[in-house]
Design an enzyme around this catalytic site. Structure first.
Site, mmCIF file in Angstrom:
data_model
loop_
_atom_site.group_PDB
_atom_site.id
_atom_site.type_symbol
_atom_site.label_atom_id
_atom_site.label_comp_id
_atom_site.label_asym_id
_atom_site.label_seq_id
_atom_site.Cartn_x
_atom_site.Cartn_y
_atom_site.Cartn_z
ATOM 1 N N ARG A 1 -25.234 44.939 -74.347
ATOM 2 C CA ARG A 1 -24.612 45.422 -75.441
ATOM 3 C C ARG A 1 -24.424 47.028 -75.778
ATOM 4 N NH1 ARG A 1 -25.585 45.422 -82.071
ATOM 5 N NH2 ARG A 1 -23.330 45.311 -82.722
ATOM 6 N N HIS B 1 -20.891 49.278 -75.785
ATOM 7 C CA HIS B 1 -20.066 49.543 -76.827
ATOM 8 C C HIS B 1 -19.682 51.108 -76.307
ATOM 9 C CE1 HIS B 1 -21.885 47.954 -80.876
ATOM 10 N NE2 HIS B 1 -21.562 47.287 -80.125
ATOM 11 N N ASN C 1 -23.227 50.796 -84.830
ATOM 12 C CA ASN C 1 -24.728 51.009 -84.653
ATOM 13 C C ASN C 1 -25.432 50.839 -84.819
ATOM 14 O OD1 ASN C 1 -26.349 52.994 -83.309
ATOM 15 N ND2 ASN C 1 -26.560 54.580 -84.496
ATOM 16 N N HIS D 1 -22.744 36.660 -74.979
ATOM 17 C CA HIS D 1 -23.401 36.124 -76.242
ATOM 18 C C HIS D 1 -24.427 35.567 -76.788
ATOM 19 C CE1 HIS D 1 -20.343 38.492 -79.247
ATOM 20 N NE2 HIS D 1 -21.306 39.623 -78.768
HETATM 21 C C1 HEM Z 1 -15.164 40.065 -78.644
HETATM 22 C C2 HEM Z 1 -15.627 41.256 -78.905
HETATM 23 C C3 HEM Z 1 -17.089 41.210 -79.756
HETATM 24 C C4 HEM Z 1 -17.946 41.141 -80.873
HETATM 25 C C5 HEM Z 1 -16.780 41.071 -82.190
HETATM 26 C C6 HEM Z 1 -18.986 41.256 -80.999
HETATM 27 C C7 HEM Z 1 -20.009 41.226 -81.966
HETATM 28 C C8 HEM Z 1 -21.070 41.271 -81.968
HETATM 29 C C9 HEM Z 1 -22.188 41.539 -83.448
HETATM 30 C C10 HEM Z 1 -21.801 41.329 -84.577
HETATM 31 C C11 HEM Z 1 -23.756 41.366 -82.778
HETATM 32 C C12 HEM Z 1 -24.469 41.064 -83.472
HETATM 33 C C13 HEM Z 1 -24.607 42.617 -84.488
HETATM 34 C C14 HEM Z 1 -25.516 42.376 -85.468
HETATM 35 O O1 HEM Z 1 -26.149 41.961 -86.309
HETATM 36 O O2 HEM Z 1 -27.384 42.781 -85.115
HETATM 37 C C15 HEM Z 1 -23.167 41.094 -81.521
HETATM 38 C C16 HEM Z 1 -23.981 41.244 -80.484
HETATM 39 C C17 HEM Z 1 -24.226 41.005 -79.214
HETATM 40 N N1 HEM Z 1 -23.032 41.374 -77.905
HETATM 41 FE FE1 HEM Z 1 -21.273 41.481 -78.554
HETATM 42 N N2 HEM Z 1 -18.881 41.462 -80.047
HETATM 43 C C18 HEM Z 1 -18.548 41.177 -79.002
HETATM 44 C C19 HEM Z 1 -18.284 41.599 -77.081
HETATM 45 C C20 HEM Z 1 -19.135 41.713 -76.671
HETATM 46 C C21 HEM Z 1 -19.515 42.236 -75.357
HETATM 47 C C22 HEM Z 1 -18.421 41.950 -74.390
HETATM 48 C C23 HEM Z 1 -20.706 41.886 -74.529
HETATM 49 C C24 HEM Z 1 -21.323 42.126 -73.098
HETATM 50 C C25 HEM Z 1 -20.450 41.816 -72.378
HETATM 51 C C26 HEM Z 1 -21.138 41.134 -76.065
HETATM 52 C C27 HEM Z 1 -22.818 41.650 -75.660
HETATM 53 C C28 HEM Z 1 -23.592 41.711 -77.167
HETATM 54 C C29 HEM Z 1 -25.131 41.214 -76.861
HETATM 55 C C30 HEM Z 1 -25.304 41.187 -75.608
HETATM 56 C C31 HEM Z 1 -25.940 41.138 -78.026
HETATM 57 C C32 HEM Z 1 -26.819 41.201 -79.205
HETATM 58 C C33 HEM Z 1 -27.389 42.681 -78.798
HETATM 59 C C34 HEM Z 1 -28.949 42.247 -79.607
HETATM 60 O O3 HEM Z 1 -29.755 41.480 -79.322
HETATM 61 O O4 HEM Z 1 -29.923 42.859 -79.873
HETATM 62 N N3 HEM Z 1 -20.609 41.563 -76.955
HETATM 63 N N4 HEM Z 1 -21.384 41.260 -80.832
HETATM 64 C C1 LIG Z 2 -27.337 59.254 -86.314
HETATM 65 C C2 LIG Z 2 -27.528 57.718 -85.932
HETATM 66 O O1 LIG Z 2 -28.711 56.756 -86.935
HETATM 67 N N1 LIG Z 2 -28.414 57.104 -85.022
HETATM 68 C C3 LIG Z 2 -29.001 55.960 -85.001
HETATM 69 C C4 LIG Z 2 -28.887 54.744 -84.552
HETATM 70 O O2 LIG Z 2 -29.127 53.791 -84.315
HETATM 71 C C5 LIG Z 2 -29.807 53.950 -83.012
HETATM 72 C C6 LIG Z 2 -30.982 52.923 -82.681
HETATM 73 O O3 LIG Z 2 -31.387 51.962 -84.087
HETATM 74 C C7 LIG Z 2 -31.063 54.816 -83.440
HETATM 75 O O4 LIG Z 2 -32.171 55.300 -82.886
HETATM 76 C C8 LIG Z 2 -30.324 56.479 -83.631
HETATM 77 O O5 LIG Z 2 -31.135 57.220 -84.788
#
Ligand code: HEM
Ligand SMILES: CC(=O)N[C@H]1CO[C@H](CO)[C@@H](O)[C@@H]1O
Ligand SMILES: *[C@@H]1O[C@H](CO)[C@@H](O)[C@H](O)[C@H]1NC(C)=O
Ligand SMILES: *[C@@H]1O[C@H](CO)[C@@H](O)[C@H](O)[C@H]1NC(C)=O
Ligand SMILES: *[C@@H]1O[C@H](CO)[C@@H](O)[C@H](O)[C@H]1NC(C)=O
Ligand SMILES: *[C@@H]1O[C@H](CO)[C@@H](O)[C@H](O)[C@H]1NC(C)=O
Length: 354
Positions: A74, A78, A106, A207
């Protein structure tokens, strides 16, 4: 003579095997254009071990905690979507003013992912000196996260330089679509970055691993339940998140939360996608067929995912004399202040008006 002929045949055999495996590894990649300044072999002489150092270390990290793979994947997404794959997401904003890190998306990036990247950078610097950028390390770490979670392996074009400019909060919000966006919104948002419908469906397959906080999907539960959501799935989510902003998390792919596979698409076909942005890919006619094709054919998904990831990893990259090789992923090398970047942005805006 016979011996010479034999060794010649075996040489042919060996070299054709070698060529075949080379073609296999680069088959999908051969059709993808590479940005000027990037190359498949960028560190061949300057840091030949960079890829093995990263893969080996991540193997150890994931053995202890496989969930970190999702965090790294992720983070790369970003980084690339906001201002290009320039390591801007890694900059610690608190030191010098508001940055990409302060924007709401973030707040759910994993703190550990930043530490893992900086640790990898130190290991690479120890082996090769200050030659590999943080943005390249992040791109390789994302690739290894996919591979070590069970997904496809692929080559990453290298040679990115790290950016000097902070991304603003607004830029972050404008470039990362929210989870409550529908498929049409996601399709048009990603089209501005050069992604077609197949790319969008494939990238969303990221996802297949990782977690989400309640606040990212409870708009589908309260006050009214999204009718496209499976009832049992919804009831289980309500237990995890009894209120809209309850601080709890749940997995993105209920069938195989830590495995990089095509089960995410099977979830969507069973109306068990977590976000609107996921589920609507199956509701929308433009993407429904693609979802189904990935759900029934994992290697098709893997092929398309690799193509889209290599594209994503090249969004607005800095190369050559642009940017720098950071000596710490969280901060720019000295000589450039936050004030300067603000003044520069102001001048950019002014020249746009004139
Ligand atoms: C298409 C639009 C996308 C949207 C709207 C989106 C939105 C999100 C959101 C809201 C979360 C959860 C954040 C949270 O509440 O903790 C998430 C997690 C994640 N996203 Fe996306 N995402 C998108 C595209 C992508 C892409 C392109 C990738 C990578 C190829 C990706 C990989 C991930 C992964 C791996 C997580 C889990 C992160 C974790 O477990 O720490 N996402 N995404
Ligand atoms: C400026 C700031 O708050 N950055 C935070 C963004 O998120 C990462 C991971 O949770 C933090 O390590 C940073 O300090
Ligand atoms: C960011 O966006 C908000 C809301 O659209 C706006 O009020 C604010 O002025 C913007 N900030 C910058 C620095 O552009
Ligand atoms: C948090 O979610 C888990 C399941 O992921 C659930 O068992 C638990 O009850 C939830 N925590 C609270 C305090 O409700
Ligand atoms: C959410 O809970 C976790 C522990 O489960 C905690 O570390 C975190 O600080 C909490 N976040 C908020 C915003 O309360
Ligand atoms: C699955 O997709 C691959 C392409 O990756 C293709 O070669 C193969 O024929 C497909 N399999 C089926 C059963 O359609």
């Amino acid at each position: 003579m016979a011996r010479a002929a034999m060794s010649f045949t075996s040489l042919l055999l060996i070299s054709s095997l070698f060529l075949a495996s080379w073609f296999c590894a680069t088959e999908a990649q051969g059709t993808i254009p590479i940005e000027n300044g990037l190359s498949w072999t960028f560190y061949k002489s300057k840091c030949p071990k960079v890829e093995s150092i990263i893969r080996k270390q991540l193997g150890k990290v994931f053995k202890k905690d496989i969930e970190q793979a999702a965090g790294l994947l992720r983070l790369h997404f970003h980084d690339c979507f906001v201002q290009g794959c320039d390591g801007s997401v890694l900059l610690d904003g608190s030191a010098s003013g508001p940055s990409e890190q302060d924007a709401p998306p973030n707040l759910t990036l994993r703190a550990k992912a930043f530490e893992i990247i900086e640790d990898l950078r130190r290991r690479v610097e120890k082996a090769c000196g200050l030659v590999v950028s943080c943005s390249d390390i992040l791109a390789l770490a994302a690739r290894d996260s996919v591979y070590l979670s069970g997904g496809p392996d692929y080559n990453v074009p290298l040679g990115r330089r790290d950016g000097l400019k902070f991304a603003t909060q607004n830029e972050t919000l404008d470039n990362l679509p929210p989870p409550f966006a529908n498929a049409d919104t996601i399709l048009s948002s990603l089209a501005t970055k050069g992604f077609d419908a197949t790319d969008v469906v494939a990238l969303s397959g990221g996802h297949t691993i990782g977690i989400s906080h309640c606040s990212s999907f409870t708009d589908r539960l309260y006050p009214t339940q999204d009718p496209t959501m499976d009832k049992t799935f919804a009831n289980n989510l309500k237990e995890v998140c009894p209120t809209r902003d309850f601080n709890n998390t749940t997995v993105l792919d209920i069938r195989s939360p830590n495995k990089f596979d095509n089960k995410y698409y099977v979830d969507l076909m069973n109306r068990q996608g977590l976000f609107t942005s996921d589920q609507d890919l199956y509701t929308n006619k433009k993407t429904r067929g693609i979802v189904t094709s990935f759900a029934v054919n994992q290697s098709l998904f893997f092929d398309k995912f690799v193509v889209a990831m290599i594209k994503m990893s090249q969004l607005k990259v800095l190369t050559g004399n642009q940017g720098e090789i950071r000596a710490s992923c969280e901060e720019r090398n000295s000589g450039y202040s936050y004030l300067e970047s603000v003044v520069e942005e102001g001048l950019d805006a002014l020249s746009g008006l004139i």
